[in-house]
Design a protein around this motif. Sequence first.
Motif, PDB file in Angstrom:
ATOM      1  N   ILE A 183      17.738 -42.204  49.796  1.00  0.00           N
ATOM      2  CA  ILE A 183      17.061 -40.983  49.354  1.00  0.00           C
ATOM      3  C   ILE A 183      15.552 -41.233  49.379  1.00  0.00           C
ATOM      4  O   ILE A 183      14.994 -41.854  48.465  1.00  0.00           O
ATOM      5  N   PRO A 184      14.856 -40.771  50.430  1.00  0.00           N
ATOM      6  CA  PRO A 184      13.403 -40.979  50.514  1.00  0.00           C
ATOM      7  C   PRO A 184      12.651 -40.009  49.616  1.00  0.00           C
ATOM      8  O   PRO A 184      13.223 -39.029  49.123  1.00  0.00           O
ATOM      9  N   PRO A 185      11.358 -40.228  49.396  1.00  0.00           N
ATOM     10  CA  PRO A 185      10.564 -39.315  48.542  1.00  0.00           C
ATOM     11  C   PRO A 185      10.548 -37.885  49.057  1.00  0.00           C
ATOM     12  O   PRO A 185      10.408 -36.942  48.274  1.00  0.00           O
ATOM     13  N   SER A 186      10.691 -37.700  50.364  1.00  0.00           N
ATOM     14  CA  SER A 186      10.671 -36.356  50.927  1.00  0.00           C
ATOM     15  C   SER A 186      11.888 -35.536  50.506  1.00  0.00           C
ATOM     16  O   SER A 186      11.860 -34.312  50.547  1.00  0.00           O
ATOM     17  N   VAL A 187      12.952 -36.226  50.080  1.00  0.00           N
ATOM     18  CA  VAL A 187      14.180 -35.540  49.653  1.00  0.00           C
ATOM     19  C   VAL A 187      14.197 -35.328  48.149  1.00  0.00           C
ATOM     20  O   VAL A 187      14.617 -34.283  47.657  1.00  0.00           O
ATOM     21  N   SER A 188      13.752 -36.329  47.398  1.00  0.00           N
ATOM     22  CA  SER A 188      13.757 -36.238  45.932  1.00  0.00           C
ATOM     23  C   SER A 188      12.426 -36.724  45.374  1.00  0.00           C
ATOM     24  O   SER A 188      12.022 -37.865  45.613  1.00  0.00           O
ATOM     25  N   GLN A 189      11.758 -35.851  44.647  1.00  0.00           N
ATOM     26  CA  GLN A 189      10.503 -36.240  44.015  1.00  0.00           C
ATOM     27  C   GLN A 189      10.744 -37.002  42.716  1.00  0.00           C
ATOM     28  O   GLN A 189       9.862 -37.724  42.235  1.00  0.00           O
ATOM     29  N   TYR A 190      11.956 -36.837  42.152  1.00  0.00           N
ATOM     30  CA  TYR A 190      12.238 -37.491  40.864  1.00  0.00           C
ATOM     31  C   TYR A 190      12.409 -38.993  41.023  1.00  0.00           C
ATOM     32  O   TYR A 190      11.867 -39.780  40.249  1.00  0.00           O
ATOM     33  N   ARG A 191      13.171 -39.407  42.049  1.00  0.00           N
ATOM     34  CA  ARG A 191      13.372 -40.841  42.255  1.00  0.00           C
ATOM     35  C   ARG A 191      13.662 -41.121  43.719  1.00  0.00           C
ATOM     36  O   ARG A 191      14.261 -40.317  44.435  1.00  0.00           O
ATOM     37  N   THR A 192      13.234 -42.298  44.142  1.00  0.00           N
ATOM     38  CA  THR A 192      13.466 -42.767  45.506  1.00  0.00           C
ATOM     39  C   THR A 192      14.570 -43.816  45.471  1.00  0.00           C
ATOM     40  O   THR A 192      14.525 -44.740  44.651  1.00  0.00           O
ATOM     41  N   VAL A 193      15.561 -43.667  46.337  1.00  0.00           N
ATOM     42  CA  VAL A 193      16.649 -44.649  46.413  1.00  0.00           C
ATOM     43  C   VAL A 193      16.587 -45.297  47.792  1.00  0.00           C
ATOM     44  O   VAL A 193      17.184 -44.819  48.758  1.00  0.00           O
ATOM     45  N   LEU A 194      15.827 -46.384  47.870  1.00  0.00           N
ATOM     46  CA  LEU A 194      15.639 -47.128  49.110  1.00  0.00           C
ATOM     47  C   LEU A 194      15.568 -48.612  48.797  1.00  0.00           C
ATOM     48  O   LEU A 194      15.161 -49.005  47.683  1.00  0.00           O
ATOM     49  N   PRO A 195      15.959 -49.483  49.715  1.00  0.00           N
ATOM     50  CA  PRO A 195      15.835 -50.936  49.485  1.00  0.00           C
ATOM     51  C   PRO A 195      14.398 -51.301  49.124  1.00  0.00           C
ATOM     52  O   PRO A 195      13.446 -50.820  49.743  1.00  0.00           O
ATOM     53  N   GLY A 196      14.270 -52.147  48.088  1.00  0.00           N
ATOM     54  CA  GLY A 196      12.949 -52.588  47.649  1.00  0.00           C
ATOM     55  C   GLY A 196      12.374 -51.769  46.519  1.00  0.00           C
ATOM     56  O   GLY A 196      11.449 -52.213  45.830  1.00  0.00           O
ATOM     57  N   GLN A 197      12.913 -50.580  46.268  1.00  0.00           N
ATOM     58  CA  GLN A 197      12.429 -49.734  45.183  1.00  0.00           C
ATOM     59  C   GLN A 197      13.088 -50.122  43.863  1.00  0.00           C
ATOM     60  O   GLN A 197      14.203 -50.654  43.840  1.00  0.00           O
ATOM     61  N   LEU A 198      12.401 -49.846  42.761  1.00  0.00           N
ATOM     62  CA  LEU A 198      12.996 -50.062  41.446  1.00  0.00           C
ATOM     63  C   LEU A 198      14.065 -49.002  41.203  1.00  0.00           C
ATOM     64  O   LEU A 198      13.889 -47.829  41.561  1.00  0.00           O
ATOM     65  N   TYR A 199      15.166 -49.417  40.595  1.00  0.00           N
ATOM     66  CA  TYR A 199      16.238 -48.464  40.313  1.00  0.00           C
ATOM     67  C   TYR A 199      15.853 -47.612  39.107  1.00  0.00           C
ATOM     68  O   TYR A 199      15.453 -48.118  38.063  1.00  0.00           O
ATOM     69  N   LYS A 200      15.976 -46.325  39.269  1.00  0.00           N
ATOM     70  CA  LYS A 200      15.712 -45.365  38.199  1.00  0.00           C
ATOM     71  C   LYS A 200      16.966 -44.546  37.971  1.00  0.00           C
ATOM     72  O   LYS A 200      17.566 -44.049  38.924  1.00  0.00           O
ATOM     73  N   GLU A 201      17.369 -44.414  36.725  1.00  0.00           N
ATOM     74  CA  GLU A 201      18.593 -43.682  36.417  1.00  0.00           C
ATOM     75  C   GLU A 201      18.443 -42.191  36.736  1.00  0.00           C
ATOM     76  O   GLU A 201      17.319 -41.663  36.709  1.00  0.00           O
ATOM     77  N   PRO A 202      19.553 -41.526  37.042  1.00  0.00           N
ATOM     78  CA  PRO A 202      19.490 -40.072  37.240  1.00  0.00           C
ATOM     79  C   PRO A 202      19.030 -39.413  35.945  1.00  0.00           C
ATOM     80  O   PRO A 202      19.181 -39.975  34.861  1.00  0.00           O
ATOM     81  N   PRO A 203      18.473 -38.222  36.038  1.00  0.00           N
ATOM     82  CA  PRO A 203      17.996 -37.542  34.821  1.00  0.00           C
ATOM     83  C   PRO A 203      19.153 -37.275  33.857  1.00  0.00           C
ATOM     84  O   PRO A 203      20.214 -36.821  34.260  1.00  0.00           O
ATOM     85  N   HIS A 204      18.931 -37.605  32.587  1.00  0.00           N
ATOM     86  CA  HIS A 204      19.962 -37.371  31.572  1.00  0.00           C
ATOM     87  C   HIS A 204      19.940 -35.913  31.137  1.00  0.00           C
ATOM     88  O   HIS A 204      18.882 -35.289  31.050  1.00  0.00           O
ATOM     89  N   GLN A 205      21.124 -35.392  30.855  1.00  0.00           N
ATOM     90  CA  GLN A 205      21.238 -33.992  30.457  1.00  0.00           C
ATOM     91  C   GLN A 205      21.187 -33.807  28.940  1.00  0.00           C
ATOM     92  O   GLN A 205      21.194 -32.684  28.449  1.00  0.00           O
ATOM     93  N   ASP A 206      21.164 -34.934  28.227  1.00  0.00           N
ATOM     94  CA  ASP A 206      21.060 -34.898  26.759  1.00  0.00           C
ATOM     95  C   ASP A 206      22.162 -34.056  26.119  1.00  0.00           C
ATOM     96  O   ASP A 206      21.921 -33.273  25.182  1.00  0.00           O
ATOM     97  N   LYS A 207      23.368 -34.205  26.627  1.00  0.00           N
ATOM     98  CA  LYS A 207      24.510 -33.522  26.034  1.00  0.00           C
ATOM     99  C   LYS A 207      25.185 -34.427  25.016  1.00  0.00           C
ATOM    100  O   LYS A 207      25.014 -35.655  25.035  1.00  0.00           O
ATOM    101  N   LEU A 208      26.001 -33.855  24.159  1.00  0.00           N
ATOM    102  CA  LEU A 208      26.680 -34.606  23.111  1.00  0.00           C
ATOM    103  C   LEU A 208      27.991 -35.186  23.630  1.00  0.00           C
ATOM    104  O   LEU A 208      28.648 -34.598  24.498  1.00  0.00           O
ATOM    105  N   ASN A 209      28.386 -36.335  23.056  1.00  0.00           N
ATOM    106  CA  ASN A 209      29.669 -36.943  23.385  1.00  0.00           C
ATOM    107  C   ASN A 209      30.755 -36.235  22.581  1.00  0.00           C
ATOM    108  O   ASN A 209      30.782 -36.327  21.345  1.00  0.00           O
ATOM    109  N   PRO A 210      31.674 -35.534  23.240  1.00  0.00           N
ATOM    110  CA  PRO A 210      32.681 -34.747  22.512  1.00  0.00           C
ATOM    111  C   PRO A 210      33.634 -35.613  21.696  1.00  0.00           C
ATOM    112  O   PRO A 210      34.262 -35.126  20.749  1.00  0.00           O
TER     113      PRO A 210
END
Length: 569
Positions: free
Chosen positions: A146-173
Amino acid sequence: MSFDGIVTRAVTEELQQTLLSGRITKIHQPYPTDLMLTIRAHGKNHALFLSVNPSFSRFHLTNIKFENPQEPPMFCMVLRKHLEGSILENIEQDGLERIVTFSFKGRNELGDVSYKKLILELMGRHSNLIFVDTENNTILDSMKHIPPSVSQYRTVLPGQLYKEPPHQDKLNPLLMDEELLLKKLNYNQGKMDIQLRDTFSGLSPQIIHEILYQARLTNRETLPKAFLNVLEPVKKSDYTPQIIYGPTKDTFSLLPLEHLDGDRRHFENLHDMLDRFYADKAERDRVKQKAYDLERFLKNEYQKNKKKMAKLYHTLDDADKAKKQQKYGELLTANMHLARPGQSEITVVDYYDPEQKELTIPLDNQKSPSANAQQFFKKYQKLKNSIAYVKEQIVKTEEELAYLDTLIEQLKFASTKDLEDIREELEVEGYLKKRRRHKKKKQSDKPAVEQYISSDGTPLFVGKNNKQNEYLTNRLARQDDTWLHTKDIPGSHVIIRSHNVTEKTLLEAANLAAYFSKGRLSSQVPVDYTLVRHVKKPSGAKPGYVTYDQQTTLYVTPDEDIIRQLAEN
């Protein structure tokens, strides 16, 4: 039930008991979006399947054997380099989110201990499998880049730092009680299905529907009780894996969903259930994608021949007028003494008519009476000659339609490995331009015919395409084997390898023939059977076409459960 957070939790718990402390022995990537890890744990090999397929993302143990590509993809090569021989130390789910982390301990090229993570993100079309170096949180590789041109939130490419997907802040049922549920939901606002979806993580629409179904009239008293009741088995990890075959679609569930109608089939464990539910659907999806151009081409060719057939029958109708032209010519010749130059018509007695009625014959006033008579005879001869040609073309077009119909049907139950056989056949027959192939097949290569075993242990062979059918019937089968095929319906050739066929085996083989045919969704499908010695391929016939005699016809209703049982025997 979709592969929601609750299913993710159940599979994670099961894998924690089964795979932890296991060693990675093999890594394969059979398809671009699928990964297979063979893990040796507790004295047994386990096949862990992970898929980020946009439509069928999931993970579970599997018994299905996949055909691997000749050259493994780069992602697979990277995993082999770093993970083969490593120990699976932990499997952890992020709350009830569909994010699961597999943690490994191994050694690097210098022999030092190293820690790696394989992070599975099940998020529909955004699903991904990301390989991370635990020590510096750096991405080593991912199944989808996932290059920056596809996602501005996070880049998923070799050599990049891993960033978690955005959390939805929902409750655990699973952490809710009646008091908290009274506070977290607005009972006066209504639209409780949307409120439940937006408030709690891990709940699929089916779970929400079940909660509302059990609550009946949703209010402050009924909804909390139904909510807790539905999720109680999840808290206790007390699952009842089942597939519900409904009137419109099939559904799988780990919970006893009361709001769904349909036949229920229960399974001993959730892995067998997921294998059964997804196997055909995922394979059909892969085949559909790979066979799209083939299917479109074959359907276009089929429609062309349908139009050609209509034109041929129209021409045949015109050819039937030949006798009329002959009649005009003979009557005009017999009454030539009555004809005059420049006439546009002439009325004569029709001596072919028992009542001797008069008949008016149209004439070309620019031609003499004798020239008009010769014109009628020429048209008669031309139309007469065309009848034989048109009838010959109708037969050929009918054969062409039957051939194309067979290929279209074969695509419906072809596996990905069968597609190449069908494509090669179309190239050999001149329908498609021959493609260059990296590896030339040997002439002696044998098609991979599928084998099943009947209830009494008799081998049953099925051809899934014309190449397999011809090999099966003309080369593999023995003269005293029994051959089966649906009567006047496109389908597979089936062989029973036995001299003494029991009635049960015959019915099971007929079920195979009916299931792998155009009649698979019908009832009481006619299936012919005879000895192989009575099956012949006419000279010059299309691939897979045969004639046969001394056959007997029986009628069966295709049953998918029988097919699966024969495959598992």
